[in-house]
Each structure stands twice: as structure tokens, then as C-alpha cells.
Design an enzyme around this catalytic site. Structure first.
Site, short mmCIF file in Angstrom:
data_model
loop_
_atom_site.label_atom_id
_atom_site.label_comp_id
_atom_site.label_asym_id
_atom_site.label_seq_id
_atom_site.Cartn_x
_atom_site.Cartn_y
_atom_site.Cartn_z
N ASP A 24 0.92 -1.35 0.12
CA ASP A 24 0.05 0.27 -0.02
C ASP A 24 0.68 1.25 0.00
OD1 ASP A 24 -1.81 -1.95 0.42
OD2 ASP A 24 -2.74 -1.20 2.15
N GLU A 72 -4.55 -0.82 -1.52
CA GLU A 72 -6.22 -1.01 -0.75
C GLU A 72 -6.89 -0.11 -1.64
OE1 GLU A 72 -8.17 -0.09 3.48
OE2 GLU A 72 -6.17 -0.12 3.36
N LYS A 129 -6.61 -4.67 -3.22
CA LYS A 129 -7.42 -5.47 -1.98
C LYS A 129 -8.39 -4.77 -1.26
CE LYS A 129 -3.62 -4.35 1.12
NZ LYS A 129 -4.29 -3.61 2.12
N LYS A 132 -7.85 -4.92 5.07
CA LYS A 132 -6.69 -4.63 5.43
C LYS A 132 -5.32 -5.75 4.93
CE LYS A 132 -8.37 -1.13 7.32
NZ LYS A 132 -8.14 0.10 6.74
N VAL A 157 3.35 0.17 4.27
CA VAL A 157 2.71 0.83 5.27
C VAL A 157 1.00 0.53 5.36
CG1 VAL A 157 3.95 3.09 4.99
CG2 VAL A 157 1.92 2.82 3.64
N THR A 158 0.61 0.83 6.61
CA THR A 158 1.24 1.08 7.82
C THR A 158 1.46 0.04 8.53
OG1 THR A 158 -0.76 1.27 9.06
CG2 THR A 158 0.01 3.42 8.00
N CYS A 162 -2.19 -2.69 7.87
CA CYS A 162 -1.93 -3.61 6.68
C CYS A 162 -0.71 -4.50 6.57
CB CYS A 162 -2.06 -2.72 5.34
SG CYS A 162 -3.87 -2.10 5.04
N GLN A 202 8.71 -14.39 21.47
CA GLN A 202 8.36 -15.90 21.55
C GLN A 202 9.08 -16.61 20.50
OE1 GLN A 202 4.47 -16.80 23.40
NE2 GLN A 202 3.88 -14.67 23.03
#
Length: 222
Positions: A24, A72, A129, A132, A157-158, A162, A202
Site C-alpha cells: 500500500d 487498498e 485488496k 487490510k 505502510v502502515t 495493513c 516468543q
């Protein structure tokens, strides 16, 4: 096997099965006067990454990686725009309304286009798209499967919206995912940092992060 110095540990990949996903980098989000600015954001915080994203794209092209650009956007009749999404943000200027760069986030409008510095080359994949995440209601899964892609490098971004959404979608689909630090940004720097921390927590629960220089070093020299 090429290996990038990354966190939480090294990222190994094969260029033939790796794609760069540029999320995006559109005028409405990056340039003054666009939708991002109408929502009260400081677009200089995201436009600053354009040169680094360009360096990354060029490096991936030279290394023979598949390059995918996402935008987007929605259909002109708004049939793919739920009210729950349209009603967010600035109540006086919403998706589909006339903005300084044409109708906001509508396919074919000037503001929806990728900034000229990062324009896709002929033959590169462009995914439009409505959500998001880049996998929702698009052909991205099929396109990547047809090319035998197993590893994804992310920019755009951002970071917290997204980019993170697409990266999490990709992780759930079995892709190995690396986010390039300098090639992603947020209107809120603290949000970007939180995403970087979450991705590599993790033992890399969502994927890896790496510096642009470390990525380019491997793409250039193998």
C-alpha cells in the site's frame, strides 16, 4: 542457502521461492493532501521511507525475487466496502467520497495509485485488496502458490495495520515472513515499534525482522 542476519535469529531463504510484498505505498497514504492527511496524520512519517523501499525493491529485482505490490481500494459502486469499514475515520470524508486526489481509495483514482518513485514494472504483480490483509478477497494465495513461493519479505505502510495484518495472514498460511525495518512505517512510531516487538517475540511467533542493509548485503552478494 542465503542467510540474512535477523531477529530473533537468522532468516534463510532461496531467491527463487521468495517474494517481496510491498504493501500500500499509495499516494492517498503517502502524499500531502491525501486520505492519510485528512485523518489528521503527519504523512512525513511515512513518506520518509520511500527511498529505502525503492532500494529494497531494486535489490530484490536484481536478485530475481518475485515482486508483488498491493493497493487498498474498492470498486466504484462500493459493493465490496462494508459499512463497518466506511464509517471509520473522519466522519466528514470517507472512503468513496471525493477527495483532493479523486474518490478516496477507489480503484482507478489518482490517490489510489502507487507513488511514482515505486511504480511497478511491466509484468510485476499488483494486487488490489478491499481489506487490510492482502489475502482477503484477492488472488494472492493462488499467485504465490503458482510461483512456488514459500518465503515472504515485507515492506510498506502502515506497519500496525495493513502490513501486520498481511504478515499474520501469511504466517497462518505457512509462509516464512521477514519484515524489513527501515522499509515500513507508521503515522505513530510507537505503534511500529510495538509491531516489531510482537513479530519477533516468543522465538519469532509471527516471523523475523531485519535491517535494510543486512537484507541488501545478502541480496547483492548472496
Amino acid at each position: 542457502m542465503p542467510t540474512i542476519k535477523a531477529l530473533p535469529f537468522d532468516f534463510r531463504f532461496q531467491p527463487a521461492s521468495t517474494a517481496l510484498i510491498v504493501i500500500d505505498m499509495q499516494r492517498d497514504f503517502i502524499e500531502p493532501g491525501g486520505f492519510g492527511e485528512t485523518l489528521g496524520n503527519d504523512v512525513s512519517r511515512v513518506s520518509v521511507i520511500v527511498p529505502d523501499v525503492k532500494r529494497l525493491i531494486e535489490g530484490c529485482r536484481k536478485a530475481g525475487l518475485t515482486v508483488v505490490h498491493t493497493m487498498e481500494c474498492h470498486r466504484p459502486d462500493l459493493s465490496d466496502l462494508p459499512d463497518a469499514k466506511r464509517n471509520r475515520g473522519n466522519p466528514t470524508l470517507r472512503i468513496g467520497d471525493a477527495g483532493p486526489m479523486g474518490r478516496i481509495l477507489i480503484a482507478g483514482e489518482a490517490g489510489t495509485e502507487i507513488v511514482p518513485e515505486l511504480a511497478p514494472l511491466p509484468g510485476e504483480i499488483v494486487i488490489e485488496k478491499p481489506g487490510k490483509g492482502a489475502f482477503y478477497a484477492t488472488s494472492l494465495s493462488q499467485v504465490l502458490a503458482e510461483k512456488g513461493i514459500t518465503h515472504l519479505i515485507f515492506a510498506g505502510v502502515t506497519t500496525e495495520v495493513c502490513v501486520q495484518t498481511t504478515m499474520r495472514e501469511a504466517n497462518d498460511r505457512g509462509f516464512e515472513c521477514l519484515l524489513v525495518d527501515e522499509a515500513t512505517a507508521s503515522y505513530f512510531p510507537e505503534f511500529k515499534q510495538a509491531v516489531l516487538d510482537m513479530i519477533r517475540a516468543q522465538g519469532g511467533i509471527v516471523g523475523w525482522t531485519a535491517s535494510l542493509d543486512d537484507v541488501l548485503k545478502v541480496l547483492t552478494h548472496g
